[in-house]
Scaffold this motif. Sequence first.
Motif, PDB file in Angstrom:
ATOM      1  N   ALA A 121      -5.028  -3.777   0.424  1.00 44.02           N
ATOM      2  CA  ALA A 121      -4.437  -2.500   0.006  1.00 44.02           C
ATOM      3  C   ALA A 121      -3.389  -2.026   1.000  1.00 44.02           C
ATOM      4  N   ILE A 122      -3.668  -2.152   2.291  1.00 41.67           N
ATOM      5  CA  ILE A 122      -2.687  -1.753   3.306  1.00 41.67           C
ATOM      6  C   ILE A 122      -1.393  -2.529   3.123  1.00 41.67           C
ATOM      7  N   CYS A 123      -1.500  -3.837   2.972  1.00 38.79           N
ATOM      8  CA  CYS A 123      -0.295  -4.664   2.830  1.00 38.79           C
ATOM      9  C   CYS A 123       0.445  -4.370   1.531  1.00 38.79           C
ATOM     10  N   ARG A 124      -0.295  -4.097   0.467  1.00 39.77           N
ATOM     11  CA  ARG A 124       0.331  -3.799  -0.831  1.00 39.77           C
ATOM     12  C   ARG A 124       1.088  -2.478  -0.775  1.00 39.77           C
ATOM     13  N   PHE A 125       0.467  -1.436  -0.233  1.00 39.98           N
ATOM     14  CA  PHE A 125       1.152  -0.146  -0.128  1.00 39.98           C
ATOM     15  C   PHE A 125       2.341  -0.239   0.832  1.00 39.98           C
ATOM     16  N   ALA A 126       2.157  -0.951   1.942  1.00 42.19           N
ATOM     17  CA  ALA A 126       3.243  -1.081   2.910  1.00 42.19           C
ATOM     18  C   ALA A 126       4.450  -1.771   2.296  1.00 42.19           C
ATOM     19  N   ALA A 127       4.216  -2.838   1.530  1.00 38.25           N
ATOM     20  CA  ALA A 127       5.326  -3.550   0.892  1.00 38.25           C
ATOM     21  C   ALA A 127       6.050  -2.651  -0.106  1.00 38.25           C
ATOM     22  N   SER A 128       5.294  -1.823  -0.834  1.00 39.13           N
ATOM     23  CA  SER A 128       5.899  -0.893  -1.783  1.00 39.13           C
ATOM     24  C   SER A 128       6.749   0.147  -1.058  1.00 39.13           C
ATOM     25  N   ILE A 129       6.226   0.673   0.045  1.00 38.81           N
ATOM     26  CA  ILE A 129       6.968   1.658   0.847  1.00 38.81           C
ATOM     27  C   ILE A 129       8.286   1.051   1.338  1.00 38.81           C
ATOM     28  N   HIS A 130       8.221  -0.169   1.834  1.00 36.65           N
ATOM     29  CA  HIS A 130       9.422  -0.828   2.357  1.00 36.65           C
ATOM     30  C   HIS A 130      10.419  -1.119   1.240  1.00 36.65           C
ATOM     31  N   ALA A 131       9.926  -1.596   0.096  1.00 39.34           N
ATOM     32  CA  ALA A 131      10.807  -1.968  -1.014  1.00 39.34           C
ATOM     33  C   ALA A 131      11.603  -0.779  -1.532  1.00 39.34           C
ATOM     34  N   ARG A 132      11.056   0.420  -1.395  1.00 35.81           N
ATOM     35  CA  ARG A 132      11.731   1.621  -1.881  1.00 35.81           C
ATOM     36  C   ARG A 132      12.536   2.331  -0.794  1.00 35.81           C
ATOM     37  N   GLY A 133      12.688   1.677   0.351  1.00 38.13           N
ATOM     38  CA  GLY A 133      13.550   2.211   1.399  1.00 38.13           C
ATOM     39  C   GLY A 133      12.983   3.379   2.160  1.00 38.13           C
ATOM     40  N   LEU A 134      11.644   3.557   2.124  1.00 41.52           N
ATOM     41  CA  LEU A 134      11.037   4.675   2.834  1.00 41.52           C
ATOM     42  C   LEU A 134      10.765   4.361   4.298  1.00 41.52           C
ATOM     43  N   THR A 135      10.894   3.091   4.656  1.00 38.16           N
ATOM     44  CA  THR A 135      10.885   2.696   6.060  1.00 38.16           C
ATOM     45  C   THR A 135      11.730   1.438   6.170  1.00 38.16           C
ATOM     46  N   HIS A 136      12.028   1.026   7.377  1.00 35.30           N
ATOM     47  CA  HIS A 136      12.994  -0.050   7.564  1.00 35.30           C
ATOM     48  C   HIS A 136      12.668  -0.831   8.830  1.00 35.30           C
ATOM     49  N   GLY A 137      13.203  -2.047   8.911  1.00 31.40           N
ATOM     50  CA  GLY A 137      12.975  -2.861  10.096  1.00 31.40           C
ATOM     51  C   GLY A 137      11.488  -2.972  10.404  1.00 31.40           C
ATOM     52  N   ALA A 138      11.147  -2.740  11.674  1.00 31.17           N
ATOM     53  CA  ALA A 138       9.740  -2.788  12.101  1.00 31.17           C
ATOM     54  C   ALA A 138       9.189  -1.389  12.322  1.00 31.17           C
ATOM     55  N   SER A 139       9.746  -0.401  11.630  1.00 32.31           N
ATOM     56  CA  SER A 139       9.303   0.986  11.812  1.00 32.31           C
ATOM     57  C   SER A 139       8.126   1.301  10.909  1.00 32.31           C
ATOM     58  N   GLY A 140       7.376   2.333  11.287  1.00 31.09           N
ATOM     59  CA  GLY A 140       6.255   2.807  10.486  1.00 31.09           C
ATOM     60  C   GLY A 140       4.953   2.123  10.845  1.00 31.09           C
ATOM     61  N   ASN A 141       3.843   2.817  10.618  1.00 28.40           N
ATOM     62  CA  ASN A 141       2.526   2.250  10.880  1.00 28.40           C
ATOM     63  C   ASN A 141       1.471   2.941  10.023  1.00 28.40           C
ATOM     64  N   ILE A 142       0.405   2.214   9.767  1.00 30.16           N
ATOM     65  CA  ILE A 142      -0.693   2.675   8.910  1.00 30.16           C
ATOM     66  C   ILE A 142      -2.009   2.332   9.588  1.00 30.16           C
ATOM     67  N   SER A 143      -2.972   3.232   9.490  1.00 33.89           N
ATOM     68  CA  SER A 143      -4.345   2.928   9.896  1.00 33.89           C
ATOM     69  C   SER A 143      -5.299   3.432   8.820  1.00 33.89           C
ATOM     70  N   VAL A 144      -6.423   2.756   8.674  1.00 36.10           N
ATOM     71  CA  VAL A 144      -7.418   3.119   7.659  1.00 36.10           C
ATOM     72  C   VAL A 144      -8.815   2.977   8.257  1.00 36.10           C
ATOM     73  N   ARG A 145      -9.671   3.953   8.004  1.00 39.81           N
ATOM     74  CA  ARG A 145     -11.056   3.914   8.453  1.00 39.81           C
ATOM     75  C   ARG A 145     -11.838   2.918   7.594  1.00 39.81           C
ATOM     76  N   THR A 146     -12.638   2.067   8.226  1.00 39.09           N
ATOM     77  CA  THR A 146     -13.444   1.078   7.525  1.00 39.09           C
ATOM     78  C   THR A 146     -14.839   1.630   7.225  1.00 39.09           C
ATOM     79  N   GLU A 147     -15.580   0.888   6.410  1.00 37.65           N
ATOM     80  CA  GLU A 147     -16.908   1.351   5.996  1.00 37.65           C
ATOM     81  C   GLU A 147     -17.855   1.549   7.174  1.00 37.65           C
ATOM     82  N   ASP A 148     -17.682   0.750   8.243  1.00 41.23           N
ATOM     83  CA  ASP A 148     -18.586   0.843   9.391  1.00 41.23           C
ATOM     84  C   ASP A 148     -18.077   1.796  10.467  1.00 41.23           C
ATOM     85  N   GLY A 149     -17.042   2.591  10.155  1.00 39.62           N
ATOM     86  CA  GLY A 149     -16.524   3.563  11.103  1.00 39.62           C
ATOM     87  C   GLY A 149     -15.449   3.035  12.015  1.00 39.62           C
ATOM     88  N   GLY A 150     -15.052   1.788  11.832  1.00 37.76           N
ATOM     89  CA  GLY A 150     -13.963   1.220  12.615  1.00 37.76           C
ATOM     90  C   GLY A 150     -12.604   1.536  12.007  1.00 37.76           C
TER      91      GLY A 150
END
Length: 215
Positions: free
Chosen positions: A9-38
Amino acid sequence: MSDAALREAICRFAASIHARGLTHGASGNISVRTEDGGLLVTPTGSSFATLDPGRLARFDADGRQTGGDGPTKEMPLHSAFYDTRGARAGAVVHLHSTHSVALSVLPETDPDSVLPPLTAYSVMQLGKVKLLPYFRPGDPAMGAAVRGLAGRHSAVLLANHGPVVAAKTLQAAVYATEELEETAKLTLLTRGLRPQLLSEAQVQDIVRSFDVEWE
């Protein structure tokens, strides 16, 4: 959601964000909480266009990295949202989106409420967006500035840098970040044209109806 599903899901959303020009180059970052609290975190120096699910940084519930590449240098920023917003923060998205950055550098932008109430959806998804001062990328002081808000804001705009949004889920965080960028664009397009804003009564109706944080 399993780690494998979150990674995809992270990679899918990130690719969509990039494809629509909402970020560029190596900019932007995402983090998501996992089921075990990581956490799963996008790697430093990576492009949203080409993220590899297997190379996302993985942290355990105690904050120790257990796998993947080195994480984004903005980890103090992400950690501050998780620590201050608790269960309300299941994911954090940070972009360098053009219109949001443009809004962040204009002297007439209200630092206590960056976005004028042009639409109901910006109020519903973002509440009041606070403008934080400029910090060097990766500066731990960014995290300290977010902690200083004591969890009262789900979204901030970093001056000369870009938006950061926390939400309960990755999808909600992405959608809210996109709403911030579109509202920033509307703000710039209508500046000086005396747009009809939502009235205070209309804003308060939205706040009550959708349990919006509005301080």
